[in-house]
Design an enzyme around this catalytic site. Structure first.
Site, PDB file in Angstrom:
ATOM      1  N   SER A   1      -0.886   8.053  -3.372  1.00 22.07           N
ATOM      2  CA  SER A   1       0.129   7.402  -4.172  1.00 22.07           C
ATOM      3  C   SER A   1       0.826   8.454  -5.037  1.00 22.07           C
ATOM      4  O   SER A   1       1.390   9.397  -4.515  1.00 22.07           O
ATOM      5  CB  SER A   1      -0.489   6.298  -5.011  1.00 22.07           C
ATOM      6  OG  SER A   1       0.494   5.478  -5.527  1.00 22.07           O
TER       7      SER A   1
ATOM      8  N   ASP B   1       1.608  -1.403   3.469  1.00 21.86           N
ATOM      9  CA  ASP B   1       1.757  -1.008   2.068  1.00 21.86           C
ATOM     10  C   ASP B   1       3.113  -1.472   1.543  1.00 21.86           C
ATOM     11  O   ASP B   1       4.152  -1.118   2.088  1.00 21.86           O
ATOM     12  CB  ASP B   1       1.643   0.519   1.982  1.00 21.86           C
ATOM     13  CG  ASP B   1       1.635   1.045   0.560  1.00 21.86           C
ATOM     14  OD1 ASP B   1       1.826   0.248  -0.380  1.00 21.86           O
ATOM     15  OD2 ASP B   1       1.436   2.257   0.392  1.00 21.86           O
TER      16      ASP B   1
ATOM     17  N   HIS C   1      -1.806  -0.562   0.389  1.00 26.21           N
ATOM     18  CA  HIS C   1      -1.724   0.688  -0.362  1.00 26.21           C
ATOM     19  C   HIS C   1      -3.076   1.374  -0.524  1.00 26.21           C
ATOM     20  O   HIS C   1      -3.172   2.598  -0.472  1.00 26.21           O
ATOM     21  CB  HIS C   1      -1.107   0.408  -1.732  1.00 26.21           C
ATOM     22  CG  HIS C   1      -0.727   1.633  -2.492  1.00 26.21           C
ATOM     23  ND1 HIS C   1       0.191   2.556  -2.033  1.00 26.21           N
ATOM     24  CD2 HIS C   1      -1.145   2.103  -3.692  1.00 26.21           C
ATOM     25  CE1 HIS C   1       0.326   3.536  -2.901  1.00 26.21           C
ATOM     26  NE2 HIS C   1      -0.471   3.283  -3.920  1.00 26.21           N
TER      27      HIS C   1
END
Length: 819
Positions: free
Chosen positions: A672, A763, A795
């Site tokens: 991320s 995601d 995610h």
């Protein structure tokens, strides 16, 4: 981007290390790795074959594109990883007093990955707690845990005599509520989807609450879907037909927005109440359609027959931004009437209309959540993320507040809101850095009725705090000399059950005995038991390792006008004991997501695996991380891609100067926002890294802003606080230019580092197009690149098989380039 992008809930705890939080992976970095599906023409390996087959058998199954060295690595590393992936974790605990008060009974909810089934196995383990004198405790464990297939939630009643188990539906089946007594199932209710959908068990909207006399249960569930139009081969049908009619179909109807990542099918959380006696279910009235409800609790019992509910409401008048890991979503506390108040004998609701109106009791505050009543019912306590609301940062320093609750149960408006624990702007060295907690235990109170026990982040550790809600006094009650992380599980009267762990030791249960009724200190004892006893092999792999928390000075001044940004940041270093400087292990630089999240010293299966196979770890809590005061957090928005990148490079140079790292064998791993940093680093410092791995990385903000469930994040982190005013769903060319320049893709022409990409196809936070575009661009430029896409993952990439494959491939990839 994890709590926003990750959950601060502080979470790196004793669970796994999920690089997932908001954007990146942040506070929880889960561990399970997956065998990399080889390149296009290569046949994918099964986990079973890697784990169980002999080397010769494995070599036959592998495609020709894998050389014998990789076969060897996959075989050996997968066996090591299997030892770590099977370690269980304790998610919750409950303590019940016996009739004589001398023995406590405890239940522990245990989670364990089932890799072959690709699900999390949930079980329940019981123990009796007997005191041996005044200063010792003995846990007598049940011989085996009991598996709980399909159980989404367990909630005990106030007296501890009943246990509610919730089993959510699959497909179109009903929700099941089971009421268990001491020896048997007492009642079972099946609630059809025409009444409501699944009951929320996500830890955020989730709220299940028994009333004081245990006759009613309030909970949050998805509002039933509206009727759909019916069509057949002859066109629209004015009269509906049965679901099983093969000659017709239901129209899709208007699109309705969900709450983003993890909540794509959760559109309107609604409060329902069920009668334990009759099984009748009623929706709470008076809540506007634009308000999503969660975290419901009952108000204290009064002499009046009326019973009210307090809940958290999130408004969605304009649109629903992603909620998971994001605390910058305005919310307030509301009071609503129970739908079972004042019914006549024939069941007709005789309440005046005004009694069904919902009242906002936290007017003037834009963030109020985790409501909790004091044991005597005099105070309503709640947490606030007002700093996140004001600045736009997805997670920041929280505050604690109370409202005096009137004895008649009807709050006076406007309510007087008292600050109990305020936001800490710039903590002095070694002092309380602020509150980083997002929820309470169901009963976190000591016997004095004024003191709450909770877990929070303190620098790079998680600690347990006591908070006096009258004086606001905050005390750190876990040992000050402990660099391990502590996660609160439950209270046993004034004593504490917790989990203590660190990066080189598997979690252990600790029992904190309060030293006296007047003392504010606890003595901590190890609890022997079966919970982690089978992990001796893991302990032998970790026993040669050590860790330390380093204070890294900011290089060349802070470059930031905020004084809190000039203080040293922290990094956690893991290495073998007595490692010689001239022969350092290869180094993995580990980066959390968010960016407003944190890596604590708590045990992480995935990181333990990587350190056990011959890598040192440098886990960097760059400026902007939680746990260091609000000014340090707010120094980063507007400076991403420069300040955070600079901090990581400074930390690397710091340990190189200390002769703790070989400059030729440095790798980098992040997810991320941690993936944002990973791909920035290999572009801005192309000679620095031997290899890289990025999980659902943010690579192009100009692309992400039009596809993410949190496009506002892109503006705030790129522009700073002014990004709140600049945000628009139709960004201009100027906006897109700024976002692009802040992105790793702006430096792609300089990248040389072999890079592994791990992408979740579903995601919504950082859509797969972001990482795939960057990875394909590297391929186009001849950079060694490997891409693994997990079709059913979001995610977090935390399905057991995906987790296993991810970290196995990371280990193999880094081994390959650090020979």
């Amino acid at each position: 981007m994890t709590k926003c992008l990750t959950s601060t809930n502080c979470v790196l705890f004793f669970n796994s290390f999920k690089l997932s939080s908001f954007l990146p992976f942040s506070i929880q970095f889960q561990s399970v790795i997956t065998l990399p599906p080889p390149p296009s023409s290569c046949e994918r390996l099964s986990i079973a074959s890697v784990m169980d087959a002999s080397r010769s058998e494995l070599a036959k199954e592998l495609p020709l594109c894998l050389d014998p060295t990789m076969v060897e690595e996959y075989t050996s590393l997968s066996k090591v990883l299997a030892k770590f992936s099977s370690i269980p974790s304790i998610s919750k605990a409950w303590v019940f007093k016996s009739d004589n008060g001398k023995v406590s009974k405890a239940m522990f909810s245990i989670n364990q990955p089932n890799v072959l089934a690709n699900k999390m196995r949930k079980s329940l383990l019981s123990a009796s707690l007997r005191k041996n004198g005044a200063s010792a405790i003995n846990f007598e464990w049940s011989p085996f845990p009991i598996e709980l297939p399909g159980v989404a939630l367990m909630v005990s009643s106030p007296s501890g005599s009943k246990l509610l188990m919730v089993r959510n539906p699959e497909n179109d089946s009903p929700t099941k509520l089971e009421i268990w007594g001491p020896s048997a199932l007492e009642k079972e209710f099946h609630i059809s989807q025409s009444i409501h959908g699944s009951i929320y068990s996500d830890g955020w909207f989730e709220g299940v609450s028994w009333n004081s006399d245990e006759t009613l249960i309030a909970y949050v569930a998805e509002e039933p879907s509206p009727p759909k139009s019916i069509f057949s081969s002859f066109g629209y049908k004015s009269e509906g037909s049965g679901d099983k009619d093969c000659n017709s179909w239901k129209a899709l109807g208007d699109w309705e927005e969900g709450w983003g990542e993890c909540y794509v099918n959760k559109r309107r959380p609604t409060i329902f109440v069920i009668s334990v006696e009759s099984g009748e279910v009623r929706a709470v009235e008076g809540i506007k359609k634009s308000l999503s409800a969660g975290q419901v609790i009952w108000t204290p019992a009064t002499e009046s027959s009326r019973q009210n509910l307090v809940f958290v409401g999130w408004s969605s008048d304009s649109r629903k931004f992603g909620m998971k890991y994001c605390y910058n979503r305005p919310c307030a506390l509301y009071v609503a009437c129970s739908p079972f108040n004042e019914l006549t004998g024939d069941g007709i609701d005789q309440r005046p209309k005004k009694d069904t109106e919902v009242v906002n009791v936290t007017q003037g505050v834009n963030s109020a959540f985790s409501p909790l009543f004091s044991p005597d019912g005099k105070f309503l306590v709640f947490l606030s993320a007002q700093a996140s609301i004001d600045t736009g940062a997805h997670s920041a320093t929280n505050s604690l507040h109370r409202i005096d609750w009137p004895s008649d149960g009807n709050p006076n408006l406007p309510s007087k809101i008292v600050d109990v624990v305020s936001i800490v702007i710039r903590p002095d060295d070694g002092c309380f850095p602020g509150l980083y907690c997002t929820e309470f235990l169901s009963n976190p109170w000591l016997s004095d009725g004024n003191t709450i026990i909770l877990s929070s982040i303190w620098g790079s550790t998680q600690v347990i705090l006591s908070v006096d809600i009258l004086s606001g006094n905050v005390l750190r009650i876990t040992p000050h000399d402990s660099s391990s992380s502590w996660n609160l599980l439950s209270l046993d009267a004034d004593n504490i059950i917790a989990v203590c762990s660190n990066l080189v030791e598997v979690p252990k249960i600790k029992y904190g005995l309060k030293e006296s009724s007047t003392s504010a200190s606890w003595s901590w004892q190890d609890v022997s038991g079966p919970t982690f006893s089978f992990s001796k092999e893991v302990e032998s792999l970790l026993s040669p390792l050590q860790f330390s928390i380093m204070k890294v000075p900011v290089k060349g001044g802070s470059g930031n006008t905020l004084a809190g940004a000039s203080k040293p940041f922290e990094a956690i270093f893991v290495s073998p004991k007595g490692e010689k400087n001239e022969s350092c292990n290869p180094l993995i630089v580990v980066l959390h997501g968010g960016p407003h999240s944190v890596f604590t010293t708590g045990f992480s299966k995935s990181l333990a695996f990587l350190s056990s196979i011959g890598f040192n770890l440098l886990i960097v809590n760059y400026r902007g991380s939680l746990g260091f005061g609000e000014e340090a957090i707010q120094s980063l928005p507007g400076n991403i891609g420069s300040q955070d990148v600079g901090d990581v490079l400074t930390a690397i140079d710091y340990i190189i100067d200390m002769k703790l790292a070989d400059p030729s064998k440095i790798t980098v791993l992040g997810g991320s926002h941690g993936g944002f940093l990973t791909t920035h680093l290999i572009g801005q410092a192309p000679e620095k890294f031997a290899a890289a791995a990025a999980r659902n990385p943010v690579c192009n903000l100009a692309l992400m802003v039009g596809t993410s469930d949190i496009p506002d994040w892109c503006f705030v982190e790129s522009y700073g606080v002014e990004g709140n005013a600049k945000y628009t769903d139709a960004p201009t060319m100027e906006h897109l230019s700024v976002l692009y320049d802040k992105s790793p893709i702006a430096h792609i022409n300089k990248v040389k580092t072999p890079t592994l990409f791990l992408i979740g196809a579903k995601d919504l936070r950082v859509p797969s197009s972001n990482g795939l575009q960057y990875a394909q661009a590297l391929k186009e430029r001849g950079v060694a690149t490997k891409i693994i896409v997990f079709p059913e993952d979001i995610h977090a990439i935390d399905k057991p098989q995906s987790d296993f494959e991810s970290f196995l491939n990371i280990g193999v990839w880094f081994k390959k380039y650090c020979k």
